[in-house]
Design a protein around this motif. Structure first.
Motif, PDB file in Angstrom:
ATOM      1  N   MET A 149       0.646  -1.227  -0.041  1.00 58.39           N
ATOM      2  CA  MET A 149       0.042   0.067  -0.041  1.00 58.39           C
ATOM      3  C   MET A 149       0.927   1.321   0.011  1.00 58.39           C
ATOM      4  O   MET A 149       2.044   1.273   0.659  1.00 58.39           O
ATOM      5  CB  MET A 149      -0.951   0.089   1.307  1.00 58.39           C
ATOM      6  CG  MET A 149      -2.221   0.675   1.268  1.00 58.39           C
ATOM      7  SD  MET A 149      -2.760   0.946   2.594  1.00 58.39           S
ATOM      8  CE  MET A 149      -4.272  -0.353   2.505  1.00 58.39           C
ATOM      9  N   MET A 190      -2.447   5.069   2.376  1.00 58.90           N
ATOM     10  CA  MET A 190      -2.456   4.700   4.141  1.00 58.90           C
ATOM     11  C   MET A 190      -3.149   5.999   4.682  1.00 58.90           C
ATOM     12  O   MET A 190      -3.873   5.803   5.483  1.00 58.90           O
ATOM     13  CB  MET A 190      -1.153   4.543   4.403  1.00 58.90           C
ATOM     14  CG  MET A 190      -0.933   3.617   5.530  1.00 58.90           C
ATOM     15  SD  MET A 190       0.094   2.227   5.088  1.00 58.90           S
ATOM     16  CE  MET A 190       1.346   2.973   4.714  1.00 58.90           C
ATOM     17  N   THR A 191      -2.601   7.093   4.166  1.00 58.13           N
ATOM     18  CA  THR A 191      -3.235   8.425   4.822  1.00 58.13           C
ATOM     19  C   THR A 191      -4.764   8.433   4.615  1.00 58.13           C
ATOM     20  O   THR A 191      -5.374   8.806   5.422  1.00 58.13           O
ATOM     21  CB  THR A 191      -2.717   9.581   3.993  1.00 58.13           C
ATOM     22  OG1 THR A 191      -1.223   9.331   4.082  1.00 58.13           O
ATOM     23  CG2 THR A 191      -2.929  10.717   4.626  1.00 58.13           C
ATOM     24  N   ALA A 243      -6.537   5.869   4.557  1.00 56.15           N
ATOM     25  CA  ALA A 243      -7.120   4.932   5.514  1.00 56.15           C
ATOM     26  C   ALA A 243      -6.836   5.396   6.990  1.00 56.15           C
ATOM     27  O   ALA A 243      -7.526   4.714   7.793  1.00 56.15           O
ATOM     28  CB  ALA A 243      -6.095   3.556   5.440  1.00 56.15           C
ATOM     29  N   GLY A 244      -6.579   6.532   7.183  1.00 55.59           N
ATOM     30  CA  GLY A 244      -6.329   7.138   8.444  1.00 55.59           C
ATOM     31  C   GLY A 244      -5.158   7.036   9.194  1.00 55.59           C
ATOM     32  O   GLY A 244      -5.039   7.938  10.331  1.00 55.59           O
ATOM     33  N   ILE A 245      -4.172   6.749   8.597  1.00 58.46           N
ATOM     34  CA  ILE A 245      -2.769   6.770   9.653  1.00 58.46           C
ATOM     35  C   ILE A 245      -2.071   7.823   8.975  1.00 58.46           C
ATOM     36  O   ILE A 245      -2.023   8.146   7.800  1.00 58.46           O
ATOM     37  CB  ILE A 245      -2.115   5.201   8.943  1.00 58.46           C
ATOM     38  CG1 ILE A 245      -2.871   3.899   9.321  1.00 58.46           C
ATOM     39  CG2 ILE A 245      -0.678   5.425   9.845  1.00 58.46           C
ATOM     40  CD1 ILE A 245      -3.251   3.587  10.594  1.00 58.46           C
ATOM     41  N   GLN A 246      -1.640   8.574   9.974  1.00 53.92           N
ATOM     42  CA  GLN A 246      -0.840   9.671   9.394  1.00 53.92           C
ATOM     43  C   GLN A 246       0.555   9.727  10.309  1.00 53.92           C
ATOM     44  O   GLN A 246       0.780   8.521  10.974  1.00 53.92           O
ATOM     45  CB  GLN A 246      -1.498  10.807  10.127  1.00 53.92           C
ATOM     46  CG  GLN A 246      -2.837  11.146   9.498  1.00 53.92           C
ATOM     47  CD  GLN A 246      -3.637  12.359  10.071  1.00 53.92           C
ATOM     48  OE1 GLN A 246      -3.208  13.180  10.562  1.00 53.92           O
ATOM     49  NE2 GLN A 246      -4.739  11.951  10.226  1.00 53.92           N
TER      50      GLN A 246
END
Ligand code: ATP
Ligand code: MG
Lengths: 252, 213
Positions: B1, B6-7, B9-12
């Motif tokens: 990914m 990823m961003t 998907a909510g991961i920062q």
């Protein structure tokens, strides 16, 4: 801000696929987890039960991104965490997951308030906002008058409540608790469980708690039984009511 | 990914430790473990006192004119060599003593480090905290040490030369030696802390928290 996007609720808060964890000690290899696949929906309250040494803490470390599985995948909000870099992993631990440990693990040199504000500072909140929110969280867990105390000046139950407040610092979607009541007496343990239950109900926080504590069962939606590094069975609380009833009867 | 996906998907990735906070935490760790820090710092004090003493008394021997002479006697080649040896040894004592003290203070705090990482600390934060702590200890330790060594050298000079020490005393040189000792003390403290701090920073949180001291 991208923040609004993080509000999207994924169906599964946590998913593991065939997670294996091997510890290599000299020539011996110990398989602590032998292929664990579980699915935990957002907003669930899950208890992981199992005898000592069955792999609960190991699984807890895998789900929390505190250690890497030997093979298999862990998904948090549908994202494979093995693909995250150090920054993303730190962000996940800071913002997405709150941890509670059997041994409390407060930072001994910091006051209750400073312990609670630390994750907010990592998250980039200004000091004043962090202090305000920290004080608010400590009153939520009933320690409003103890915010300037060091961990060693607090009782075990109070320390665990500070740890709960700290776990809530950045409004995590998931709280992972490894035997949160393990070092507490019955009554204090019960208060912690109540608190977790409350957070689960009111804020929709997903709670995953490894435990020996049968009181925990009553609060949980589902119980995952682990035995010898494998999932033994998964039960919904509804199927369990009678059992717990008698267990509780014995206790009182 | 990809990172981008990823961003979504909510991961920062943004995690911070402002310098002011880092300094606050480091200073507090030193203060709280006062006696413990004192021992670490004492090692630095002794080593730097010794270093300063050797350098300043060397300067006194080289430049101060004894009572019965019209020119400074200076150091013989052998004295010069001994002096260099002494300096080298005192530096070695510094490095070993300081790294050892730092290693101790890192290992006895594995659990704390693991906990910080659970709360979202990057490896670099841990390193930063320990380096700031080491720098403070180095600064305080070498200030006290340099002062002690300097005073000791002057006192010994006084017993050898009496008050005649003062007219021909090479003040400028002596002070530059004190300054060198100060810088060396701080540098060594930081350098000695790098390895243990990095090792602590790299540990997976699960391992760090499992270690019981
Ligand atoms: N770092 C490690 N190195 C070697 N073996 C380990 C390590 N961590 C765990 N183990 C082993 O893995 C197995 C599972 O351990 P784990 O701590 O997950 O059990 P647990 O279910 O949490 O037990 P308890 O209820 O007593 O906390 C045990 O046999 C343990 O000895
Ligand atoms: Mg365990």
């Amino acid at each position: 801000m991208v923040d609004t996007l993080t509000e999207i609720r994924h169906e599964y808060a946590v998913k593991t696929m065939n997670v294996v964890k091997e510890y290599i000690m000299g020539k011996q290899t110990l398989r602590a987890l032998k292929g664990v696949s579980i699915e935990i929906r957002a907003g669930e309250y899950i208890s992981i039960m199992g005898p000592s040494g069955s792999g609960k803490s190991t699984l807890f470390n895998m789900i929390g991104g505190l250690d890497k599985p030997s093979s298999g995948k862990v998904y948090i909000d549908e994202v494979d965490i093995s693909g995250l870099d150090a920054f993303e992993l730190a962000w996940l631990r800071c913002r997405k997951i709150g941890y509670i440990f059997q041994t409390f693990n407060l930072i001994p040199v910091m006051t209750a308030l400073e312990n609670v504000t630390l994750p907010m500072i990592f998250a980039g909140m200004t000091t004043q906002d962090a202090l305000d929110k920290g004080a608010e969280l400590l009153s939520l867990v009933g320690l409003g008058d103890r915010i300037r105390h060091k961990p060693l000046e607090l009782s075990g139950g109070q320390q665990q409540r500070v740890a709960c407040a700290r776990a809530l610092a950045n409004d995590p979607a998931i709280i992972l608790a490894d035997e949160p009541t393990g070092n507490l007496d019955l009554k204090t343990g019960h208060e912690i469980i109540e608190l977790l239950r409350h957070l689960n109900k009111e804020k929709g926080v997903t709670i995953i708690s490894a435990t020996h504590d049968l009181k925990m069962l009553d609060a949980s939606d589902r119980i995952i039984w682990i035995r010898d590094g494998l999932v033994d069975k998964i039960e919904a609380r509804a199927d369990l009511d009678i059992g717990v009833g008698t267990l509780q009867g014995e206790e009182v | 990914m990809t990172s981008d996906a990823m961003t979504r998907a909510g991961i920062q990735r943004q995690i911070k430790l402002p310098n002011s906070e880092a300094v606050k935490i480091a200073v507090r760790s030193i203060k709280i473990r006062f006696w413990r820090s004192l021992i670490t710092t004492a090692g630095i004090v002794l080593a730097i006192a010794f270093l300063t003493y050797v350098m300043v008394s060397g300067a006194i021997q080289t430049f101060v004119i004894p009572e019965d002479a019209i020119e400074p006697v200076g150091l013989t080649a052998q004295q010069q060599a001994t002096r260099i040896w002494l300096i080298a040894i005192s530096l070695l004592v510094c490095v070993v003593g300081i790294s050892n003290a730092m290693l101790m203070s890192v290992t006895e705090r594995y659990r704390e480090i693991g906990t910080m990482k659970c709360l979202g600390a990057l490896d670099w934060f841990v390193v930063k905290l320990f380096l700031i702590e080491a720098a403070f200890q180095g600064l305080i330790g070498s200030a006290v040490g340099a002062l002690t060594g300097f005073i000791a050298a002057i006192l010994v000079g006084l017993t050898a030369h009496g008050l005649l020490l003062f007219p021909s005393m090479p003040w400028g040189r002596a002070f530059s030696h004190v300054l060198i000792a100060l810088v060396v003390g701080c540098l060594l403290a930081v350098v000695g802390a790098v390895y243990p701090a990095r090792r602590a920073g790299k540990m997976p949180p699960a391992d760090a928290m499992r270690t019981e001291i």
